[in-house]
Motif scaffolding. Structure first.
Motif, PDB file in Angstrom:
ATOM      1  N   HIS A  92       0.806  -1.252  -0.039  1.00  0.00           N
ATOM      2  CA  HIS A  92      -0.026  -0.004   0.085  1.00  0.00           C
ATOM      3  C   HIS A  92       0.796   1.382   0.252  1.00  0.00           C
ATOM      4  CE1 HIS A  92      -2.379   3.011   2.136  1.00  0.00           C
ATOM      5  NE2 HIS A  92      -3.520   2.722   1.184  1.00  0.00           N
ATOM      6  N   ARG A  93       1.775   1.414   1.050  1.00  0.00           N
ATOM      7  CA  ARG A  93       2.362   2.796   1.188  1.00  0.00           C
ATOM      8  C   ARG A  93       3.423   2.904  -0.121  1.00  0.00           C
ATOM      9  NH1 ARG A  93       2.247   5.224   6.181  1.00  0.00           N
ATOM     10  NH2 ARG A  93       1.241   3.746   7.792  1.00  0.00           N
ATOM     11  N   ARG A  94       3.854   1.972  -0.773  1.00  0.00           N
ATOM     12  CA  ARG A  94       4.936   1.950  -1.815  1.00  0.00           C
ATOM     13  C   ARG A  94       4.065   2.234  -3.047  1.00  0.00           C
ATOM     14  NH1 ARG A  94       7.777  -3.593  -0.864  1.00  0.00           N
ATOM     15  NH2 ARG A  94       7.963  -3.188   1.465  1.00  0.00           N
ATOM     16  N   LEU A  95       2.986   1.689  -3.366  1.00  0.00           N
ATOM     17  CA  LEU A  95       2.253   1.932  -4.512  1.00  0.00           C
ATOM     18  C   LEU A  95       1.691   3.268  -4.561  1.00  0.00           C
ATOM     19  CD1 LEU A  95      -0.171  -1.416  -5.025  1.00  0.00           C
ATOM     20  CD2 LEU A  95       1.430  -0.244  -6.647  1.00  0.00           C
ATOM     21  N   ARG A  96       1.356   3.862  -3.476  1.00  0.00           N
ATOM     22  CA  ARG A  96       0.737   5.176  -3.499  1.00  0.00           C
ATOM     23  C   ARG A  96       1.958   6.420  -3.717  1.00  0.00           C
ATOM     24  NH1 ARG A  96      -4.212   6.675  -0.422  1.00  0.00           N
ATOM     25  NH2 ARG A  96      -3.192   8.609  -0.532  1.00  0.00           N
ATOM     26  N   MET A  97       3.237   5.885  -3.632  1.00  0.00           N
ATOM     27  CA  MET A  97       4.139   6.622  -3.798  1.00  0.00           C
ATOM     28  C   MET A  97       4.710   6.558  -5.224  1.00  0.00           C
ATOM     29  SD  MET A  97       6.419   7.082  -0.320  1.00  0.00           S
ATOM     30  CE  MET A  97       7.413   5.656  -0.790  1.00  0.00           C
ATOM     31  N   PHE A  98       4.509   5.453  -5.788  1.00  0.00           N
ATOM     32  CA  PHE A  98       4.896   5.218  -7.180  1.00  0.00           C
ATOM     33  C   PHE A  98       4.440   6.041  -8.166  1.00  0.00           C
ATOM     34  CE2 PHE A  98       5.852   0.453  -6.298  1.00  0.00           C
ATOM     35  CZ  PHE A  98       7.252   0.715  -5.736  1.00  0.00           C
ATOM     36  N   TRP A 101       3.146   4.639 -14.163  1.00  0.00           N
ATOM     37  CA  TRP A 101       3.801   3.598 -14.816  1.00  0.00           C
ATOM     38  C   TRP A 101       4.345   2.673 -14.018  1.00  0.00           C
ATOM     39  CZ3 TRP A 101       8.862   2.132 -14.964  1.00  0.00           C
ATOM     40  CH2 TRP A 101       9.583   2.840 -14.577  1.00  0.00           C
ATOM     41  N   GLN A 102       4.785   3.042 -12.996  1.00  0.00           N
ATOM     42  CA  GLN A 102       5.168   1.843 -11.908  1.00  0.00           C
ATOM     43  C   GLN A 102       4.034   1.308 -11.305  1.00  0.00           C
ATOM     44  OE1 GLN A 102       8.270   3.976  -9.533  1.00  0.00           O
ATOM     45  NE2 GLN A 102       9.692   2.628 -10.129  1.00  0.00           N
ATOM     46  N   GLN A 103       3.107   1.885 -10.939  1.00  0.00           N
ATOM     47  CA  GLN A 103       1.906   1.199 -10.276  1.00  0.00           C
ATOM     48  C   GLN A 103       1.496   0.025 -11.367  1.00  0.00           C
ATOM     49  OE1 GLN A 103      -1.024   4.092  -9.139  1.00  0.00           O
ATOM     50  NE2 GLN A 103       0.233   4.942  -7.689  1.00  0.00           N
ATOM     51  N   SER A 104       1.341   0.551 -12.693  1.00  0.00           N
ATOM     52  CA  SER A 104       0.931  -0.438 -13.488  1.00  0.00           C
ATOM     53  C   SER A 104       1.779  -1.805 -13.790  1.00  0.00           C
ATOM     54  CB  SER A 104       0.813   0.325 -15.013  1.00  0.00           C
ATOM     55  OG  SER A 104      -0.220   1.337 -15.044  1.00  0.00           O
ATOM     56  N   VAL A 109       2.144  -7.542 -12.349  1.00  0.00           N
ATOM     57  CA  VAL A 109       2.488  -8.689 -11.625  1.00  0.00           C
ATOM     58  C   VAL A 109       1.657  -9.361 -10.587  1.00  0.00           C
ATOM     59  CG1 VAL A 109       4.491  -9.539  -9.858  1.00  0.00           C
ATOM     60  CG2 VAL A 109       5.178  -7.775 -11.851  1.00  0.00           C
ATOM     61  N   VAL A 110       1.005  -8.489  -9.795  1.00  0.00           N
ATOM     62  CA  VAL A 110      -0.061  -8.555  -8.852  1.00  0.00           C
ATOM     63  C   VAL A 110      -1.049  -9.668  -9.602  1.00  0.00           C
ATOM     64  CG1 VAL A 110      -1.721  -8.007  -7.291  1.00  0.00           C
ATOM     65  CG2 VAL A 110       0.384  -7.156  -7.178  1.00  0.00           C
ATOM     66  N   PHE A 111      -1.757  -8.826 -10.595  1.00  0.00           N
ATOM     67  CA  PHE A 111      -2.900  -9.696 -11.315  1.00  0.00           C
ATOM     68  C   PHE A 111      -2.418 -11.011 -12.150  1.00  0.00           C
ATOM     69  CE2 PHE A 111      -4.945  -5.036 -12.117  1.00  0.00           C
ATOM     70  CZ  PHE A 111      -5.325  -5.114 -10.871  1.00  0.00           C
ATOM     71  N   GLY A 112      -0.818 -10.932 -12.622  1.00  0.00           N
ATOM     72  CA  GLY A 112      -0.473 -11.869 -13.429  1.00  0.00           C
ATOM     73  C   GLY A 112      -0.497 -13.209 -12.075  1.00  0.00           C
ATOM     74  N   LEU A 113      -0.033 -12.692 -11.046  1.00  0.00           N
ATOM     75  CA  LEU A 113       0.084 -13.902  -9.709  1.00  0.00           C
ATOM     76  C   LEU A 113      -1.459 -14.432  -9.629  1.00  0.00           C
ATOM     77  CD1 LEU A 113       2.521 -12.523  -7.341  1.00  0.00           C
ATOM     78  CD2 LEU A 113       3.005 -14.571  -8.787  1.00  0.00           C
ATOM     79  N   ALA A 114      -2.264 -13.397  -9.551  1.00  0.00           N
ATOM     80  CA  ALA A 114      -3.584 -14.029  -9.409  1.00  0.00           C
ATOM     81  C   ALA A 114      -4.376 -14.762 -10.555  1.00  0.00           C
ATOM     82  CB  ALA A 114      -4.412 -12.578  -9.180  1.00  0.00           C
ATOM     83  N   LEU A 143      -2.982  -2.322 -18.270  1.00  0.00           N
ATOM     84  CA  LEU A 143      -3.018  -1.161 -19.311  1.00  0.00           C
ATOM     85  C   LEU A 143      -3.864  -0.196 -19.035  1.00  0.00           C
ATOM     86  CD1 LEU A 143      -1.854  -2.770 -22.698  1.00  0.00           C
ATOM     87  CD2 LEU A 143      -0.615  -1.390 -21.209  1.00  0.00           C
ATOM     88  N   LEU A 144      -5.193  -0.777 -18.621  1.00  0.00           N
ATOM     89  CA  LEU A 144      -6.383   0.205 -18.377  1.00  0.00           C
ATOM     90  C   LEU A 144      -6.263   0.895 -16.736  1.00  0.00           C
ATOM     91  CD1 LEU A 144      -9.389  -2.170 -19.302  1.00  0.00           C
ATOM     92  CD2 LEU A 144      -8.658   0.030 -20.237  1.00  0.00           C
ATOM     93  N   TRP A 145      -5.191   0.312 -16.061  1.00  0.00           N
ATOM     94  CA  TRP A 145      -5.189   1.109 -14.759  1.00  0.00           C
ATOM     95  C   TRP A 145      -5.067   2.616 -14.759  1.00  0.00           C
ATOM     96  CZ3 TRP A 145      -6.352   0.724  -9.759  1.00  0.00           C
ATOM     97  CH2 TRP A 145      -5.442   1.645  -8.862  1.00  0.00           C
ATOM     98  N   PRO A 146      -4.381   3.176 -15.393  1.00  0.00           N
ATOM     99  CA  PRO A 146      -4.128   4.808 -15.388  1.00  0.00           C
ATOM    100  C   PRO A 146      -5.530   5.401 -15.773  1.00  0.00           C
ATOM    101  CG  PRO A 146      -2.469   4.001 -16.673  1.00  0.00           C
ATOM    102  CD  PRO A 146      -3.241   2.876 -16.314  1.00  0.00           C
ATOM    103  N   TRP A 147      -6.455   4.852 -16.554  1.00  0.00           N
ATOM    104  CA  TRP A 147      -7.610   5.258 -16.667  1.00  0.00           C
ATOM    105  C   TRP A 147      -8.757   5.101 -15.656  1.00  0.00           C
ATOM    106  CZ3 TRP A 147      -4.580   3.387 -20.754  1.00  0.00           C
ATOM    107  CH2 TRP A 147      -4.281   4.475 -21.885  1.00  0.00           C
ATOM    108  N   VAL A 148      -8.722   3.919 -15.368  1.00  0.00           N
ATOM    109  CA  VAL A 148      -9.633   3.271 -13.978  1.00  0.00           C
ATOM    110  C   VAL A 148      -9.290   4.390 -12.993  1.00  0.00           C
ATOM    111  CG1 VAL A 148     -10.070   1.464 -12.510  1.00  0.00           C
ATOM    112  CG2 VAL A 148     -10.226   1.209 -14.841  1.00  0.00           C
ATOM    113  N   PHE A 149      -7.831   4.381 -12.565  1.00  0.00           N
ATOM    114  CA  PHE A 149      -7.388   5.338 -11.606  1.00  0.00           C
ATOM    115  C   PHE A 149      -7.686   6.930 -11.777  1.00  0.00           C
ATOM    116  CE2 PHE A 149      -4.715   8.377  -9.242  1.00  0.00           C
ATOM    117  CZ  PHE A 149      -4.105   7.496  -8.072  1.00  0.00           C
ATOM    118  N   ALA A 150      -7.828   7.332 -12.948  1.00  0.00           N
ATOM    119  CA  ALA A 150      -8.223   8.798 -13.126  1.00  0.00           C
ATOM    120  C   ALA A 150      -9.730   9.110 -13.035  1.00  0.00           C
ATOM    121  CB  ALA A 150      -7.698   9.144 -14.416  1.00  0.00           C
TER     122      ALA A 150
END
Length: 162
Positions: A92-98, A101-104, A109-114, A143-150
């Motif tokens: 959580h804390r690391r992801l919020r600072m990234f 593009w790094q969040q994506s 990796v997280v979704f790939g593991l899932a 790839l959709l993460w930046p749009w969903v986030f915004a």
């Protein structure tokens, strides 16, 4: 915000219900192999934005609802979504600072593991996919993460969800 009353929680649950509907919405056959992990994307956003309101219990509940909607083994999606949210909460804390593009990349990796866990569960039930198609939803979701986030960030700020 310490001690303030939560506001506009309906937006969180409405968006997660919309994600459930998007996950079963009809798509053209050629796009079906890359169907985004809508529920995972929306849960990830809300877990990063308001971790005190959306977490592993929410992931389990919406996973069970996804299992009922998709007609899969009860608890299969719940387990996978709970794993995703566990990993997101751990990072959580690391992801919020990234940067985005790094969040994506991390979410890829997280979704790939899932998806690997999903593949393993499908193999145990006799529904294994013969190719590497199971990776496409994780890639499309990252790839959709930046749009969903915004979009969700804009809604969160507009309605003052905290």
């Amino acid at each position: 915000m310490v001690g303030s009353r939560p506001r506009n929680g309906w937006l969180i649950w409405f968006s997660l219900a919309l994600a459930l509907l998007l996950s079963v919405a009809p798509m053209p056959k050629f796009m079906e192999i890359g169907r985004p992990l809508w529920v995972a994307l929306f849960l990830t956003y809300w877990t990063l934005a308001v971790p005190h309101r959306v977490g592993m219990a929410s992931a389990w509940i919406f996973g069970l609802l996804a299992d009922v909607l998709n007609g899969t083994l009860l608890g299969q999606s719940a387990l996978v979504l709970t794993l995703i949210i566990f990993l997101v909460l751990s990072l959580h804390r690391r992801l919020r600072m990234f940067p985005m593009w790094q969040q994506s990349l991390v979410l890829l990796v997280v979704f790939g593991l899932a998806q690997l866990v999903q593949l393993w569960l499908n193999a145990l039930t006799g529904n294994r996919q013969p190719t590497l198609e199971f990776v496409f939803p994780a890639l499309v979701s990252a790839l959709l993460w930046p749009w969903v986030f915004a979009i969700l960030r804009g809604l969160q700020q507009r309605f003052g969800v905290h």
